[in-house]
Design an enzyme around this catalytic site. Sequence first.
Site, PDB file in Angstrom:
ATOM      1  N   ASP A  82       0.012   3.359   8.559  1.00  0.00           N
ATOM      2  CA  ASP A  82       0.813   2.203   8.150  1.00  0.00           C
ATOM      3  C   ASP A  82       1.420   1.579   9.395  1.00  0.00           C
ATOM      4  O   ASP A  82       2.178   2.225  10.120  1.00  0.00           O
ATOM      5  CB  ASP A  82       1.923   2.632   7.186  1.00  0.00           C
ATOM      6  N   GLU A 176      -4.556  -0.816   6.984  1.00  0.00           N
ATOM      7  CA  GLU A 176      -4.579  -1.966   6.082  1.00  0.00           C
ATOM      8  C   GLU A 176      -5.101  -3.189   6.820  1.00  0.00           C
ATOM      9  O   GLU A 176      -4.988  -3.284   8.041  1.00  0.00           O
ATOM     10  CB  GLU A 176      -3.181  -2.236   5.523  1.00  0.00           C
ATOM     11  N   ASP A 262       7.415   4.069   4.652  1.00  0.00           N
ATOM     12  CA  ASP A 262       6.193   3.870   5.432  1.00  0.00           C
ATOM     13  C   ASP A 262       5.249   5.070   5.352  1.00  0.00           C
ATOM     14  O   ASP A 262       4.036   4.908   5.416  1.00  0.00           O
ATOM     15  CB  ASP A 262       6.554   3.560   6.890  1.00  0.00           C
TER      16      ASP A 262
END
Length: 280
Positions: A82, A176, A262
């Site tokens: 993340d 991501e 996170d």
Amino acid sequence: TARLTNGTVFFEDCRHIVLPKLGRLRIKGAQQRLLDRQGETRIGTVSISKDAADRFFLSLQLGSDTPFVPKLSRTNRQIGIDLNTENFLIASDGRTVANPRYYRTIKGKLANAQRTLSRRQRRAKKEQRSLQESKNYQKQRLLVAKIHARVFDRRHDFLQRTSTALIKNHDLVVTEELRSKNLLKNHALAMSISDVGWRSFLCMLSYKAGLYGRQFITVSPKNTTQTCHDCGFVMGSDGTEKLTLADREWICPQCHVHHIRDYNAALNILEKGLQKQQKA
């Protein structure tokens, strides 16, 4: 020691290269490992460039029948990452990499140097002198460029070391998809996002995964932060409010598990990546 040459360009040793028209040049870098390689290495296109800080760079296009990096053995480890502005990254194994914030460390010094540059630019314009002929302006321009170059070099080195370690130590790396253009619209975060170098980092992960025979996957960031990794409950549903950037920790209203925001997102990113890998 191997001899790298294409007939007109060749290394005399690890510190000197001979180029057409320019002759013998002294260089520095990591070319010793190229000279120590087994097998033939061919030099293709050679380019010389200069940056704004008046530094010269030599780029070589190399070809070989043997790989430039050794094939790595499997680690049987996967990791989800993340990317966030609080830290540089938090991984699904719980590790945190701090954000060095290189630009912020020199922001004041850079601002002073740029103000001096603006004054010298105005003075040259008032005296109707071209900026190319203004020695004081050019001297200050070079100083500003060197400050920018120092930040770029430090950030680039950090990103290279971090991306290489992740790729070498994991068979699968999942992040991501980057949507920094949308994030930059938030002026409160724009400096932090620009300073962190996420796009360069993801590009490094991508090409290094191919280089070392690893797998790199990006997944949609949708609900990776808002979803409880334990029970799958999505914040914002069933009358609950979505998490904001200020919510660094939260408790799932359905299963009551306490989450570090996170770290929970990194677990969800890894899970999405594993699902995408299975479908491929």
